[in-house]
Scaffold this motif. Structure first.
Motif, PDB file in Angstrom:
ATOM      1  N   LEU A 256      49.705  73.340 -28.865  1.00 51.36           N
ATOM      2  CA  LEU A 256      49.082  72.020 -28.868  1.00 51.36           C
ATOM      3  C   LEU A 256      50.097  70.901 -29.002  1.00 51.36           C
ATOM      4  O   LEU A 256      49.740  69.717 -28.937  1.00 51.36           O
ATOM      5  CB  LEU A 256      48.033  71.941 -29.985  1.00 51.36           C
ATOM      6  CG  LEU A 256      46.823  72.859 -29.768  1.00 51.36           C
ATOM      7  CD1 LEU A 256      45.860  72.756 -30.949  1.00 51.36           C
ATOM      8  CD2 LEU A 256      46.102  72.528 -28.469  1.00 51.36           C
ATOM      9  N   SER A 257      51.383  71.253 -29.186  1.00 52.14           N
ATOM     10  CA  SER A 257      52.435  70.238 -29.157  1.00 52.14           C
ATOM     11  C   SER A 257      52.924  69.980 -27.738  1.00 52.14           C
ATOM     12  O   SER A 257      53.659  69.024 -27.499  1.00 52.14           O
ATOM     13  CB  SER A 257      53.618  70.679 -30.038  1.00 52.14           C
ATOM     14  OG  SER A 257      54.365  71.714 -29.415  1.00 52.14           O
ATOM     15  N   ILE A 258      52.518  70.818 -26.787  1.00 49.60           N
ATOM     16  CA  ILE A 258      52.901  70.628 -25.385  1.00 49.60           C
ATOM     17  C   ILE A 258      52.087  69.462 -24.812  1.00 49.60           C
ATOM     18  O   ILE A 258      50.884  69.368 -25.047  1.00 49.60           O
ATOM     19  CB  ILE A 258      52.626  71.905 -24.566  1.00 49.60           C
ATOM     20  CG1 ILE A 258      53.445  73.076 -25.115  1.00 49.60           C
ATOM     21  CG2 ILE A 258      52.951  71.687 -23.096  1.00 49.60           C
ATOM     22  CD1 ILE A 258      53.089  74.415 -24.479  1.00 49.60           C
ATOM     23  N   PRO A 259      52.712  68.552 -24.062  1.00 48.90           N
ATOM     24  CA  PRO A 259      51.948  67.443 -23.479  1.00 48.90           C
ATOM     25  C   PRO A 259      50.762  67.925 -22.654  1.00 48.90           C
ATOM     26  O   PRO A 259      50.840  68.952 -21.971  1.00 48.90           O
ATOM     27  CB  PRO A 259      52.994  66.749 -22.581  1.00 48.90           C
ATOM     28  CG  PRO A 259      54.303  67.085 -23.200  1.00 48.90           C
ATOM     29  CD  PRO A 259      54.148  68.473 -23.750  1.00 48.90           C
ATOM     30  N   ALA A 260      49.661  67.207 -22.747  1.00 52.68           N
ATOM     31  CA  ALA A 260      48.427  67.417 -21.965  1.00 52.68           C
ATOM     32  C   ALA A 260      47.565  68.566 -22.463  1.00 52.68           C
ATOM     33  O   ALA A 260      46.535  68.859 -21.872  1.00 52.68           O
ATOM     34  CB  ALA A 260      48.730  67.610 -20.481  1.00 52.68           C
ATOM     35  N   THR A 261      47.946  69.236 -23.562  1.00 52.79           N
ATOM     36  CA  THR A 261      47.098  70.324 -24.063  1.00 52.79           C
ATOM     37  C   THR A 261      45.924  69.780 -24.858  1.00 52.79           C
ATOM     38  O   THR A 261      46.040  68.786 -25.576  1.00 52.79           O
ATOM     39  CB  THR A 261      47.904  71.295 -24.944  1.00 52.79           C
ATOM     40  OG1 THR A 261      48.575  70.558 -25.968  1.00 52.79           O
ATOM     41  CG2 THR A 261      48.917  72.056 -24.116  1.00 52.79           C
ATOM     42  N   LYS A 262      44.785  70.471 -24.743  1.00 50.77           N
ATOM     43  CA  LYS A 262      43.573  70.036 -25.431  1.00 50.77           C
ATOM     44  C   LYS A 262      42.807  71.175 -26.086  1.00 50.77           C
ATOM     45  O   LYS A 262      41.759  70.935 -26.690  1.00 50.77           O
ATOM     46  CB  LYS A 262      42.636  69.316 -24.442  1.00 50.77           C
ATOM     47  CG  LYS A 262      43.094  67.912 -24.076  1.00 50.77           C
ATOM     48  CD  LYS A 262      43.130  67.000 -25.291  1.00 50.77           C
ATOM     49  CE  LYS A 262      43.573  65.603 -24.964  1.00 50.77           C
ATOM     50  NZ  LYS A 262      43.669  64.744 -26.167  1.00 50.77           N
ATOM     51  N   GLY A 263      43.300  72.406 -25.979  1.00 54.74           N
ATOM     52  CA  GLY A 263      42.567  73.518 -26.575  1.00 54.74           C
ATOM     53  C   GLY A 263      43.413  74.768 -26.665  1.00 54.74           C
ATOM     54  O   GLY A 263      44.359  74.960 -25.888  1.00 54.74           O
ATOM     55  N   PHE A 264      43.073  75.628 -27.644  1.00 58.50           N
ATOM     56  CA  PHE A 264      43.788  76.884 -27.862  1.00 58.50           C
ATOM     57  C   PHE A 264      42.794  77.914 -28.373  1.00 58.50           C
ATOM     58  O   PHE A 264      41.967  77.613 -29.237  1.00 58.50           O
ATOM     59  CB  PHE A 264      44.899  76.682 -28.894  1.00 58.50           C
ATOM     60  CG  PHE A 264      45.593  77.950 -29.318  1.00 58.50           C
ATOM     61  CD1 PHE A 264      46.669  78.448 -28.608  1.00 58.50           C
ATOM     62  CD2 PHE A 264      45.165  78.664 -30.434  1.00 58.50           C
ATOM     63  CE1 PHE A 264      47.310  79.616 -28.993  1.00 58.50           C
ATOM     64  CE2 PHE A 264      45.795  79.833 -30.828  1.00 58.50           C
ATOM     65  CZ  PHE A 264      46.874  80.306 -30.102  1.00 58.50           C
ATOM     66  N   GLU A 265      42.865  79.130 -27.829  1.00 61.03           N
ATOM     67  CA  GLU A 265      42.072  80.233 -28.355  1.00 61.03           C
ATOM     68  C   GLU A 265      42.884  81.514 -28.242  1.00 61.03           C
ATOM     69  O   GLU A 265      43.661  81.689 -27.301  1.00 61.03           O
ATOM     70  CB  GLU A 265      40.733  80.369 -27.637  1.00 61.03           C
ATOM     71  CG  GLU A 265      40.827  80.722 -26.166  1.00 61.03           C
ATOM     72  CD  GLU A 265      39.456  80.953 -25.542  1.00 61.03           C
ATOM     73  OE1 GLU A 265      38.438  80.664 -26.189  1.00 61.03           O
ATOM     74  OE2 GLU A 265      39.418  81.428 -24.392  1.00 61.03           O
ATOM     75  N   ILE A 266      42.730  82.389 -29.231  1.00 61.13           N
ATOM     76  CA  ILE A 266      43.480  83.633 -29.244  1.00 61.13           C
ATOM     77  C   ILE A 266      42.516  84.815 -29.282  1.00 61.13           C
ATOM     78  O   ILE A 266      41.426  84.729 -29.873  1.00 61.13           O
ATOM     79  CB  ILE A 266      44.452  83.677 -30.439  1.00 61.13           C
ATOM     80  CG1 ILE A 266      45.381  84.908 -30.356  1.00 61.13           C
ATOM     81  CG2 ILE A 266      43.719  83.611 -31.766  1.00 61.13           C
ATOM     82  CD1 ILE A 266      46.547  84.868 -31.313  1.00 61.13           C
ATOM     83  N   PRO A 369      56.023  78.294 -17.591  1.00 62.25           N
ATOM     84  CA  PRO A 369      57.244  78.571 -18.348  1.00 62.25           C
ATOM     85  C   PRO A 369      57.329  77.808 -19.665  1.00 62.25           C
ATOM     86  O   PRO A 369      58.032  78.249 -20.590  1.00 62.25           O
ATOM     87  CB  PRO A 369      58.363  78.155 -17.391  1.00 62.25           C
ATOM     88  CG  PRO A 369      57.733  77.201 -16.446  1.00 62.25           C
ATOM     89  CD  PRO A 369      56.320  77.654 -16.298  1.00 62.25           C
ATOM     90  N   ILE A 370      56.626  76.692 -19.784  1.00 63.10           N
ATOM     91  CA  ILE A 370      56.626  75.940 -21.045  1.00 63.10           C
ATOM     92  C   ILE A 370      55.863  76.716 -22.112  1.00 63.10           C
ATOM     93  O   ILE A 370      56.298  76.818 -23.268  1.00 63.10           O
ATOM     94  CB  ILE A 370      56.011  74.539 -20.845  1.00 63.10           C
ATOM     95  CG1 ILE A 370      56.730  73.778 -19.734  1.00 63.10           C
ATOM     96  CG2 ILE A 370      56.072  73.745 -22.146  1.00 63.10           C
ATOM     97  CD1 ILE A 370      56.059  72.480 -19.339  1.00 63.10           C
ATOM     98  N   VAL A 371      54.719  77.284 -21.732  1.00 60.66           N
ATOM     99  CA  VAL A 371      53.944  78.111 -22.658  1.00 60.66           C
ATOM    100  C   VAL A 371      54.761  79.331 -23.083  1.00 60.66           C
ATOM    101  O   VAL A 371      54.791  79.704 -24.257  1.00 60.66           O
ATOM    102  CB  VAL A 371      52.609  78.538 -22.002  1.00 60.66           C
ATOM    103  CG1 VAL A 371      51.908  79.607 -22.823  1.00 60.66           C
ATOM    104  CG2 VAL A 371      51.702  77.324 -21.818  1.00 60.66           C
ATOM    105  N   GLU A 372      55.455  79.943 -22.134  1.00 59.97           N
ATOM    106  CA  GLU A 372      56.299  81.098 -22.467  1.00 59.97           C
ATOM    107  C   GLU A 372      57.405  80.701 -23.436  1.00 59.97           C
ATOM    108  O   GLU A 372      57.711  81.432 -24.395  1.00 59.97           O
ATOM    109  CB  GLU A 372      56.908  81.676 -21.181  1.00 59.97           C
ATOM    110  CG  GLU A 372      55.877  82.317 -20.264  1.00 59.97           C
ATOM    111  CD  GLU A 372      56.427  82.650 -18.890  1.00 59.97           C
ATOM    112  OE1 GLU A 372      55.785  83.446 -18.168  1.00 59.97           O
ATOM    113  OE2 GLU A 372      57.496  82.111 -18.520  1.00 59.97           O
ATOM    114  N   ALA A 373      58.000  79.540 -23.204  1.00 59.45           N
ATOM    115  CA  ALA A 373      59.100  79.084 -24.058  1.00 59.45           C
ATOM    116  C   ALA A 373      58.637  78.850 -25.487  1.00 59.45           C
ATOM    117  O   ALA A 373      59.286  79.298 -26.449  1.00 59.45           O
ATOM    118  CB  ALA A 373      59.704  77.799 -23.481  1.00 59.45           C
ATOM    119  N   MET A 374      57.521  78.153 -25.649  1.00 63.16           N
ATOM    120  CA  MET A 374      57.036  77.872 -27.006  1.00 63.16           C
ATOM    121  C   MET A 374      56.609  79.160 -27.705  1.00 63.16           C
ATOM    122  O   MET A 374      56.767  79.300 -28.921  1.00 63.16           O
ATOM    123  CB  MET A 374      55.887  76.867 -26.957  1.00 63.16           C
ATOM    124  CG  MET A 374      56.288  75.467 -26.507  1.00 63.16           C
ATOM    125  SD  MET A 374      57.685  74.762 -27.431  1.00 63.16           S
ATOM    126  CE  MET A 374      56.993  74.655 -29.096  1.00 63.16           C
TER     127      MET A 374
END
Length: 415
Positions: A256-266, A369-374
């Motif tokens: 959620l620190s990545i620009p433009a993110t609005k949701g997370f679920e695991i 690749p940004i999601v992979e990096a974080m």
């Protein structure tokens, strides 16, 4: 602030149209072979101008290591990484209209409220250019995780607008209940994902629909959002902290620190709310062909795994050794070449603003690749914390017994 991590610390710098962007990586273990060639592949996957459905900004995003290595080997000292902004166009933003009006859904107004000043070109620190430092640092963490533990991190696009790779159905309210999804996360890798460019959705039919969907919005000078799913395989068990630093909490923070993110679920996520506990619970089974031992750093190898994986590889905030998977939602990019109503910064007037500049009609293909990096930064930090704990414990005299003996009489003495 601009620093992420405790043991593996990353500080990023740079704005959208300044001279360069980059980061400082502190805490990288010494003695690991590292050159720009280890980092550049992920930078290239993130770069703009990859296809007709991404921003045409022409940046090569060539990374240069400035410190922290010698003769291609990490020294354990801070690693400095820099990427020049070669295709800056601050003039695209230099007009009186933008000076008078905050752009709808951008950070212009909130940055001004926070700092009393804002970058006049692009989105400043809120721009996706800031993520270059994250991706560069993530590539370093990924290399260590791969070499030391065989960890593999792969992200891919699972929806664009209303086009879904795994749509919710009464039988499968969540992908964790869908056998096709479970099979995919066991085998997916980056090489496979990149065969489905430009969208990076590993399903030929769905990928074509997504590409057309994005192209339609671009043609209308509009934008659309989507989701990215990420899988972390071969992760050691025992990573993550109780309560406030649960592994899924750190992953959510990172995503959620990545620009433009609005949701997370695991794991089963929101769809798991529709599944009864008798089905949702993940029974434990012995991990096939894995000896019940610890590695050289004292990190236990997963002796058990789960028959199902609705938990997404995390229970009680701690990794259980099963693949970790989660999904991140990205909103439609705010910059669109359509006239939109807005108010002046002083609130005294109204007007119409038509944004200029170059932008992505959908960010999810480049967000992979940004999601992979974080993800790699979170796992690296949690792993180093656990390694420190185990090493401190190993200096103490061994306990005679740490857990009750199993029914088969196998000793569980600490080694």
């Amino acid at each position: 602030m601009s620093t992420f991590g405790t043991f593996f610390r990353v500080t990023t710098y740079g704005e959208s149209h300044c001279r360069s962007v980059g980061c400082i990586v502190d805490g990288c273990p010494p003695g690991m072979e590292l050159t720009e060639d280890d980092i550049q592949p992920q930078m290239t996957r993130r770069r703009p101008g990859q296809s007709a459905i991404t921003t045409p900004r022409n940046e090569k995003d060539r990374v240069v290591i400035q410190s922290g290595t010698e003769f291609g080997v990490t020294l354990g000292t801070p690693i400095g990484l820099i990427v020049l902004n070669e295709d800056q166009r601050p003039k695209d933003y230099g007009n009186k209209t933008i000076d008078l009006y905050p752009r709808p859904s951008h950070a212009d107004w909130t940055y001004l409220e926070k700092y009393g000043v804002k970058a006049s070109s692009g989105g400043g620190r809120s721009s996706a250019r800031e993520t270059i430092g994250r991706v560069a640092a993530g590539a370093i963490a990924e290399k260590y995780l791969k070499l030391a533990y065989g960890v593999e991190i792969t992200a891919f696009v699972t929806s664009v607008g209303g086009v879904h790779m795994f749509p919710s159905t009464p039988d499968h309210p969540t992908p964790s209940q869908n056998p096709a999804f479970i099979q995919l996360i066991q085998t997916i890798d980056r090489e496979t994902v990149d065969k489905f460019l430009p969208v990076r959705c590993p399903d030929e039919e769905v990928s074509e629909k997504m590409a057309k969907h994005i192209a339609d919005f671009k043609e209308r000078n509009d934008s659309i959002g989507g989701t990215v799913t990420c899988v972390i395989k071969n992760i050691p068990s025992g990573l993550g902290e109780p309560c406030f630093d649960k592994l899924e909490a750190k992953l959510a923070h990172a995503m959620l620190s990545i620009p433009a993110t609005k949701g997370f679920e695991i794991g089963s996520g929101f769809g798991g709310c529709e599944v009864p506990g008798s089905i949702h619970n993940d029974p434990f089974i012995r991990t096939p062909d894995v000896p019940a031992t610890s590695d050289k750093n004292g990190i236990p190898r997963p002796k058990l795994t789960t028959k199902t994986n609705n938990s997404g590889g995390v229970q009680g905030g701690i990794s259980n050794g099963a693949p970790i998977y989660f999904r991140v939602a990205f909103k439609p990019p705010a910059t669109i070449s359509q006239a939109q109503t807005t108010a002046t910064y002083d609130g005294e007037g109204e007007g119409v603003l038509e944004a200029k500049g170059r932008h992505d009609p959908c960010v999810v293909p480049r967000a992979v690749p940004i999601v992979e990096a974080m993800s790699s930064l979170v796992v690296m930090d949690a792993l180093m914390q656990q390694m420190a704990r185990h090493e401190a414990r190993r200096q103490l005299p061994a306990l005679k017994q740490t857990v009750p003996p199993a029914d088969n009489g196998v000793s569980m003495e600490a080694k």
